[in-house]
Scaffold this motif. Structure first.
Motif, PDB file in Angstrom:
ATOM      1  N   ASP A 237      43.541  31.406  42.514  1.00  0.00           N
ATOM      2  CA  ASP A 237      42.308  30.558  41.815  1.00  0.00           C
ATOM      3  C   ASP A 237      41.592  31.599  40.690  1.00  0.00           C
ATOM      4  O   ASP A 237      41.205  30.760  39.776  1.00  0.00           O
ATOM      5  CB  ASP A 237      41.401  30.257  43.097  1.00  0.00           C
ATOM      6  N   ARG A 238      41.655  32.653  40.962  1.00  0.00           N
ATOM      7  CA  ARG A 238      41.079  33.487  39.824  1.00  0.00           C
ATOM      8  C   ARG A 238      42.070  33.430  38.502  1.00  0.00           C
ATOM      9  O   ARG A 238      41.349  33.305  37.502  1.00  0.00           O
ATOM     10  CB  ARG A 238      40.796  34.898  40.286  1.00  0.00           C
ATOM     11  N   GLY A 241      41.488  30.125  37.118  1.00  0.00           N
ATOM     12  CA  GLY A 241      40.121  29.946  36.397  1.00  0.00           C
ATOM     13  C   GLY A 241      39.928  30.377  35.111  1.00  0.00           C
ATOM     14  O   GLY A 241      39.416  29.878  34.109  1.00  0.00           O
ATOM     15  N   ARG A 242      40.853  31.565  35.015  1.00  0.00           N
ATOM     16  CA  ARG A 242      40.594  32.248  33.533  1.00  0.00           C
ATOM     17  C   ARG A 242      41.376  31.495  32.532  1.00  0.00           C
ATOM     18  O   ARG A 242      41.137  31.292  31.419  1.00  0.00           O
ATOM     19  CB  ARG A 242      41.272  33.592  33.794  1.00  0.00           C
ATOM     20  N   ALA A 245      39.425  28.220  31.255  1.00  0.00           N
ATOM     21  CA  ALA A 245      38.079  28.461  31.051  1.00  0.00           C
ATOM     22  C   ALA A 245      37.961  28.159  29.555  1.00  0.00           C
ATOM     23  O   ALA A 245      38.932  28.478  28.709  1.00  0.00           O
ATOM     24  CB  ALA A 245      37.562  29.993  31.176  1.00  0.00           C
TER      25      ALA A 245
END
Length: 279
Positions: A237-238, A241-242, A245
């Motif tokens: 997920d991280r 997300g990056r 973005a």
């Protein structure tokens, strides 16, 4: 939560399974060390009095009505039931699907680590003096497999016969059982969830493809995968997300009075704006 896309899931599962199958084939290990590891496991079991594979193998060998269906189950269910449960979860239980899929994949890769570090000869390939009969070879005329594990006849060279520890037949069956018990709605589905891993454990030992401790290791690998799955999901997920973005146009810097970002269109100053500035 966004529903997974079927084509992305299919691609991911195909890549992971291809990596697992290829890696499993590449880490065969030498026969001598595999036999040594198999005999060491057998000695431990005999010392503890838990060598259940001996009586089960004698039973399956002497009663073809048990041995032949067991061979069919070993050679097919592992590759049919697990994908079927994955598809069922994807279609009917999309909310827990992603976590369940991650758990299965991590455990499978951990199993590959086990095959690499501990190549193990299954009971059926030990010397006959140890009392095991290869039921897959004995009843090969009834099925499509030959005398080399569950591979189709003539394709035994495409499988790693020394990948007995841990037993992912048992591990995957346990995963299927947990999914059926937890998300199944009918008593029959839940009952199948209990029976399937238990029957699989009996089958892998009765056909002399695994030791009891292989089955225990398969359960342990699934437990480790379950513990690691939340961390893997958070990491994914991280990273997602990056990647998703939106870019910051100004790089986080503010412009000074009267300064324009290159390419920015100028806005005509009205009379009201001038009066407001004068105040």
């Amino acid at each position: 939560m966004r529903r997974p896309r079927w084509w992305a899931e299919l691609s991911l599962i195909a890549v992971v399974y291809a990596a697992y199958s290829g890696g499993r084939l590449l880490v065969k290990g030498d026969e001598a060390s595999a036999v040594e590891h198999g005999l060491a496991i057998l000695r431990v079991e005999e010392g503890l009095g838990i060598d259940a594979e001996h009586p089960l193998n004698r039973l399956f060998t002497s009663v073809p009505a048990l041995g032949i269906p067991a061979d069919f189950a070993y050679a097919s269910l592992h590759y049919l039931v697990t994908p079927a449960v994955l598809v069922w979860l994807f279609r009917r239980r999309p909310a827990p699907y992603r976590a369940a899929r991650t758990w299965l994949m991590l455990s499978t890769l951990l199993g590959l680590v086990g095959f690499t570090l501990l190549p193990t000869c299954p009971p059926r390939l030990l010397d006959a003096a140890h009392g095991f009969t290869d039921t897959m070879a004995r009843f090969a005329s009834y099925g499509w497999w030959g005398g080399e594990a569950s591979a189709p006849r003539g394709l035994g060279g495409l499988t790693n016969q020394y990948a007995a520890m841990p037993s992912l037949h048992v591990g995957w069956a346990l995963w299927c059982g947990v999914m059926l018990c937890r998300y199944g709605r009918t008593p029959l589905t839940k009952a199948l969830g209990v029976l399937y891993p238990l029957v699989t454990a009996l089958v892998v030992m009765g056909t002399a493809n695994h030791y009891l401790l292989d089955a225990v290791a398969g359960v342990a690998v699934m437990g480790a995968g379950l513990l690691l799955a939340p961390y893997a999901l958070r990491l994914a997920d991280r990273i997602r997300g990056r990647a998703e973005a939106p870019p910051v146009v100004s790089g986080g810097c503010e412009t000074s009075t009267g300064e324009r970002i290159p390419g920015q269109r100028s806005v005509r100053t009205t009379a009201d704006d001038k009066q407001a500035s004068a105040r």
